[in-house]
Design an enzyme around this catalytic site. Sequence first.
Site, PDB file in Angstrom:
ATOM      1  N   ASN A  67       0.878  -1.171   0.000  1.00 39.24           N
ATOM      2  CA  ASN A  67       0.000   0.000   0.000  1.00 39.24           C
ATOM      3  C   ASN A  67       0.912   1.216   0.000  1.00 39.24           C
ATOM      4  O   ASN A  67       1.696   1.409   0.934  1.00 39.24           O
ATOM      5  CB  ASN A  67      -0.872  -0.028   1.261  1.00 39.24           C
ATOM      6  CG  ASN A  67      -1.821   1.150   1.323  1.00 39.24           C
ATOM      7  OD1 ASN A  67      -1.620   2.178   0.656  1.00 39.24           O
ATOM      8  ND2 ASN A  67      -2.860   1.023   2.116  1.00 39.24           N
ATOM      9  N   ALA A  98      -8.791   8.199  -6.316  1.00 39.77           N
ATOM     10  CA  ALA A  98      -9.488   9.392  -5.810  1.00 39.77           C
ATOM     11  C   ALA A  98     -10.871   8.929  -5.396  1.00 39.77           C
ATOM     12  O   ALA A  98     -11.438   8.011  -6.004  1.00 39.77           O
ATOM     13  CB  ALA A  98      -9.593  10.468  -6.891  1.00 39.77           C
ATOM     14  N   TYR A 158     -13.225  14.372 -14.462  1.00 41.52           N
ATOM     15  CA  TYR A 158     -11.920  13.822 -14.090  1.00 41.52           C
ATOM     16  C   TYR A 158     -11.320  14.616 -12.921  1.00 41.52           C
ATOM     17  O   TYR A 158     -10.572  14.096 -12.105  1.00 41.52           O
ATOM     18  CB  TYR A 158     -10.990  13.808 -15.304  1.00 41.52           C
ATOM     19  CG  TYR A 158      -9.856  12.806 -15.191  1.00 41.52           C
ATOM     20  CD1 TYR A 158     -10.117  11.447 -15.050  1.00 41.52           C
ATOM     21  CD2 TYR A 158      -8.528  13.217 -15.221  1.00 41.52           C
ATOM     22  CE1 TYR A 158      -9.086  10.523 -14.947  1.00 41.52           C
ATOM     23  CE2 TYR A 158      -7.491  12.306 -15.122  1.00 41.52           C
ATOM     24  CZ  TYR A 158      -7.772  10.958 -14.989  1.00 41.52           C
ATOM     25  OH  TYR A 158      -6.743  10.055 -14.876  1.00 41.52           O
ATOM     26  N   LYS A 165      -2.607  13.860 -12.190  1.00 37.99           N
ATOM     27  CA  LYS A 165      -1.866  13.394 -13.378  1.00 37.99           C
ATOM     28  C   LYS A 165      -0.888  14.464 -13.864  1.00 37.99           C
ATOM     29  O   LYS A 165       0.197  14.142 -14.344  1.00 37.99           O
ATOM     30  CB  LYS A 165      -2.829  12.990 -14.498  1.00 37.99           C
ATOM     31  CG  LYS A 165      -3.644  11.735 -14.207  1.00 37.99           C
ATOM     32  CD  LYS A 165      -2.796  10.531 -13.873  1.00 37.99           C
ATOM     33  CE  LYS A 165      -3.618   9.249 -13.812  1.00 37.99           C
ATOM     34  NZ  LYS A 165      -2.866   8.130 -13.209  1.00 37.99           N
TER      35      LYS A 165
HETATM   36  P1  NAD Z   1      -7.309  -0.503 -11.730  1.00 33.97           P
HETATM   37  O1  NAD Z   1      -8.393  -0.202 -10.762  1.00 33.97           O
HETATM   38  O2  NAD Z   1      -7.272  -1.844 -12.311  1.00 33.97           O
HETATM   39  O3  NAD Z   1      -5.889  -0.183 -11.100  1.00 33.97           O
HETATM   40  C1  NAD Z   1      -5.688   0.784 -10.103  1.00 33.97           C
HETATM   41  C2  NAD Z   1      -4.777   0.137  -9.083  1.00 33.97           C
HETATM   42  O4  NAD Z   1      -4.394   1.084  -8.091  1.00 33.97           O
HETATM   43  C3  NAD Z   1      -5.442  -1.028  -8.357  1.00 33.97           C
HETATM   44  O5  NAD Z   1      -4.682  -2.193  -8.527  1.00 33.97           O
HETATM   45  C4  NAD Z   1      -5.423  -0.591  -6.916  1.00 33.97           C
HETATM   46  O6  NAD Z   1      -5.231  -1.673  -6.019  1.00 33.97           O
HETATM   47  C5  NAD Z   1      -4.225   0.345  -6.910  1.00 33.97           C
HETATM   48  N1  NAD Z   1      -4.183   1.220  -5.738  1.00 33.97           N
HETATM   49  C6  NAD Z   1      -5.119   2.126  -5.347  1.00 33.97           C
HETATM   50  N2  NAD Z   1      -4.724   2.674  -4.179  1.00 33.97           N
HETATM   51  C7  NAD Z   1      -3.515   2.127  -3.871  1.00 33.97           C
HETATM   52  C8  NAD Z   1      -2.631   2.273  -2.772  1.00 33.97           C
HETATM   53  N3  NAD Z   1      -2.887   3.105  -1.766  1.00 33.97           N
HETATM   54  N4  NAD Z   1      -1.484   1.542  -2.761  1.00 33.97           N
HETATM   55  C9  NAD Z   1      -1.213   0.672  -3.774  1.00 33.97           C
HETATM   56  N5  NAD Z   1      -2.032   0.473  -4.820  1.00 33.97           N
HETATM   57  C10 NAD Z   1      -3.173   1.199  -4.849  1.00 33.97           C
HETATM   58  O7  NAD Z   1      -7.454   0.621 -12.861  1.00 33.97           O
HETATM   59  P2  NAD Z   1      -6.521   1.017 -14.106  1.00 33.97           P
HETATM   60  O8  NAD Z   1      -7.413   1.796 -14.982  1.00 33.97           O
HETATM   61  O9  NAD Z   1      -5.819  -0.157 -14.617  1.00 33.97           O
HETATM   62  O10 NAD Z   1      -5.497   2.049 -13.460  1.00 33.97           O
HETATM   63  C11 NAD Z   1      -4.080   1.902 -13.537  1.00 33.97           C
HETATM   64  C12 NAD Z   1      -3.440   3.235 -13.880  1.00 33.97           C
HETATM   65  O11 NAD Z   1      -3.792   3.589 -15.221  1.00 33.97           O
HETATM   66  C13 NAD Z   1      -3.896   4.409 -13.009  1.00 33.97           C
HETATM   67  O12 NAD Z   1      -2.805   5.255 -12.786  1.00 33.97           O
HETATM   68  C14 NAD Z   1      -4.899   5.103 -13.909  1.00 33.97           C
HETATM   69  O13 NAD Z   1      -5.072   6.465 -13.583  1.00 33.97           O
HETATM   70  C15 NAD Z   1      -4.202   4.933 -15.233  1.00 33.97           C
HETATM   71  N6  NAD Z   1      -5.015   5.177 -16.429  1.00 33.97           N
HETATM   72  C16 NAD Z   1      -6.196   4.538 -16.584  1.00 33.97           C
HETATM   73  C17 NAD Z   1      -6.960   4.780 -17.717  1.00 33.97           C
HETATM   74  C18 NAD Z   1      -8.280   4.094 -17.906  1.00 33.97           C
HETATM   75  O14 NAD Z   1      -9.100   4.574 -18.701  1.00 33.97           O
HETATM   76  N7  NAD Z   1      -8.543   2.972 -17.253  1.00 33.97           N
HETATM   77  C19 NAD Z   1      -6.503   5.681 -18.690  1.00 33.97           C
HETATM   78  C20 NAD Z   1      -5.285   6.320 -18.505  1.00 33.97           C
HETATM   79  C21 NAD Z   1      -4.553   6.066 -17.357  1.00 33.97           C
END
Ligand code: NAD
Length: 258
Positions: A67, A98, A158, A165
């Site tokens: 974490n 968030a 967002y 970001k």
């Molecule tokens: P996801 O929910 O699968 O992944 C988010 C991860 O963050 C999860 O595994 C969660 O356990 C982890 N997390 C949250 N709080 C945490 C903490 N305190 N300590 C450790 N881990 C923590 O969703 P995703 O979309 O795969 O997101 C991964 C990244 O990609 C993020 O940075 C997200 O902003 C970015 N992103 C996502 C998109 C989209 O459309 N899905 C687009 C661009 C960027």
Amino acid sequence: MLDLTGKNALVTGIANNRSIAWGIAQQLHKAGANLGITYLPDEKGRMEKKVAELVEPLNPSLFVPCNVQDDAQIKSTFETVGEKWGKLDILIHCLAFAGKDELTGDFSKTSRAGFTQALEISAYSLVQLGAAAKPLMTEGGSIVTLTYLGGVRVIPNYNVMGIAKAALEMNVRYLAAELGPQNVRVNAISAGPIRTLASSAVGGILDMIHHVEEIAPLRRTVTQLEVGNTAAFLCSDLASGITGQVLYVDAGYAIMGM
Ligand code: NAD
């Protein structure tokens, strides 16, 4: 050829089979990397079980709770990396958070607590993990994080995550400048919208995806595996001259004006 044989790669951010980090882990594995996986622990141990089952076919040689709000867990994660692997070559930072209330409606109603939490987990964590990785990247390395267009342009709902970001992308540049002399490259992938656990918290995410499908030059959004391919490329010697960059993997959406 894209070959990551002999590279030790620590991947954060896998929550389930929709996670972008899962797409990245699969492609790093395919390219021959030795994987370490971290997961966000919960009291009942559900996440540990779920992620362990998912990643099992990739034979990770390291599986640890981390974490990013817990300094002791970060320390212990990287101590384990040092003890088991000796050196780290690749760090994938693929996490963000968030509160749902912050991801819908007026930006100006962002709370102090919500702002602090989003920035801490989604942006400051890269500084923390980068600092912990630095002494272990003794033979050079590559750090890749995930960002989104909402960090440079206004995307409805967002909100505070856009601020996080923006900070994350600047973290990439500062870290790239600091770590460059030890041949550690730091880059971000700006992914198009993908349905995941995290993105489902953003108000109107399905509309965003449909909009991209209409407007983007490729007339679709991207997949986790496409992002994974780009991450594997950025971690490989094929990208040896690239650092401090934000690379868009978004089916071209970001170039469009109208
Ligand atoms: P996801 O929910 O699968 O992944 C988010 C991860 O963050 C999860 O595994 C969660 O356990 C982890 N997390 C949250 N709080 C945490 C903490 N305190 N300590 C450790 N881990 C923590 O969703 P995703 O979309 O795969 O997101 C991964 C990244 O990609 C993020 O940075 C997200 O902003 C970015 N992103 C996502 C998109 C989209 O459309 N899905 C687009 C661009 C960027």
